[in-house]
Design a protein around this motif. Sequence first.
Motif, short mmCIF file in Angstrom:
data_model
loop_
_atom_site.label_atom_id
_atom_site.label_comp_id
_atom_site.label_asym_id
_atom_site.label_seq_id
_atom_site.Cartn_x
_atom_site.Cartn_y
_atom_site.Cartn_z
N SER A 57 -15.18 5.61 -17.15
CA SER A 57 -14.29 5.49 -16.24
C SER A 57 -15.14 5.01 -14.12
O SER A 57 -13.84 4.89 -13.51
CB SER A 57 -13.42 6.33 -16.23
N ASP A 133 -7.37 2.60 -9.09
CA ASP A 133 -8.86 2.03 -9.09
C ASP A 133 -9.21 2.91 -10.95
O ASP A 133 -10.31 1.53 -11.12
CB ASP A 133 -9.68 3.13 -8.96
N ALA A 134 -9.17 3.06 -11.63
CA ALA A 134 -8.69 3.27 -13.17
C ALA A 134 -7.46 3.36 -14.12
O ALA A 134 -6.69 4.39 -13.40
CB ALA A 134 -9.44 4.24 -12.77
N HIS A 155 -3.34 -5.29 -15.76
CA HIS A 155 -4.10 -5.89 -15.02
C HIS A 155 -3.01 -5.83 -13.70
O HIS A 155 -3.77 -5.81 -12.34
CB HIS A 155 -4.31 -7.56 -15.56
N GLY A 161 -11.70 -5.12 -9.00
CA GLY A 161 -12.73 -4.14 -9.09
C GLY A 161 -12.45 -2.65 -9.45
O GLY A 161 -13.47 -1.49 -10.26
N GLY A 162 -11.28 -2.87 -10.11
CA GLY A 162 -10.65 -1.54 -11.07
C GLY A 162 -11.02 -1.74 -12.18
O GLY A 162 -11.75 -3.12 -12.81
N LYS A 163 -11.14 -0.91 -13.27
CA LYS A 163 -11.32 -0.62 -14.60
C LYS A 163 -9.80 0.44 -15.28
O LYS A 163 -9.72 0.66 -15.02
CB LYS A 163 -12.58 0.48 -14.43
N PHE A 228 -9.01 -9.55 -17.73
CA PHE A 228 -9.71 -8.61 -17.03
C PHE A 228 -10.95 -9.53 -17.69
O PHE A 228 -11.54 -10.50 -18.23
CB PHE A 228 -9.35 -7.84 -17.34
N THR A 230 -15.24 -9.35 -17.93
CA THR A 230 -16.78 -8.82 -18.17
C THR A 230 -15.75 -7.50 -19.89
O THR A 230 -16.03 -6.43 -19.66
CB THR A 230 -17.86 -7.66 -17.44
N VAL A 245 -13.37 -1.83 -22.47
CA VAL A 245 -13.44 -1.47 -21.25
C VAL A 245 -13.46 -2.86 -20.30
O VAL A 245 -14.02 -4.11 -20.94
CB VAL A 245 -14.72 -0.72 -20.36
N ASN A 247 -12.83 -5.43 -16.69
CA ASN A 247 -12.65 -4.81 -15.70
C ASN A 247 -12.25 -5.82 -14.40
O ASN A 247 -11.40 -7.43 -15.52
CB ASN A 247 -14.23 -5.62 -14.27
N LYS A 248 -11.38 -5.40 -13.60
CA LYS A 248 -10.25 -6.92 -13.17
C LYS A 248 -10.97 -7.11 -11.98
O LYS A 248 -11.91 -6.28 -11.24
CB LYS A 248 -9.48 -5.82 -12.17
#
Length: 249
Positions: A57, A133-134, A155, A161-163, A228, A230, A245, A247-248
């Motif tokens: 995370s 952030d997550a 989302h 940059g959050g996950k 999202f 990657t 997993v 990322n945004k």
Amino acid sequence: MADHDTTHFGFQTVNKDEKVKKVAEVFHSVAARYDVMNDLMSFGIHRVWKMFTIELSGVRTGSKVLDIAGGTGDLAGKFAQRVGPEGEVVLADINESMLRVGRDKLTDRGLGHRVKYVQANAECLPFPDNYFDAITIAFGLRNVTDKDAALASMHRILKPGGKLLVLEFSKPQSTLLSKAYDLYSFRALPLMGKLVANDADSYQYLAESIRMHPDQDTLKGMMLNAGFTTVKYHNMTGGIVALHVGNKA
């Protein structure tokens, strides 16, 4: 095939409103024995799956974290210890019984004041844009009626940059394992549910809901469609469980 007004509840086709009620009944029923059953059903391995999720995370001191379908608080409690007083951890669940069990458990561990509790539907999360952030959702997405809406809602509230981390039962990678897993799921789980929780039907549904959940690549595609980037997944225990997993940007 389900139309726009119907969906799957395990192997049944039901109206979408009916599924929400039926899922609620399942988790009201299993809440009190949920932790015991998790340990029995997974032989304790669910703790390893969850620790792997926490490690990936990237949560650290000061992070803002949302755990959706957080149930009995396993992830939320660990995150609360990681983010410290400067951070924020929200445990969200649509089910009042599960939320109460989670709050009581974390309070007993001295972490109750470190976590916020919100009863919320994953499809329309009541949080500001670009806030967390997550976000994690562990063994909850398969119970959501409109998974695309839920992923879009997640989302929206993630910071750039959050996950997002989705831990869920998935599709075993070998035919032999798949056959053994089917035998275990449809014979052993309902029996355990009957003996330990006096509720075979709820655990029959849980076994069926796993089979109806999108496989690894389908869920990856759904996350990409929700915006999202990657998106990667990690198979665990032979693909019985997968951690996705995303990322945004």
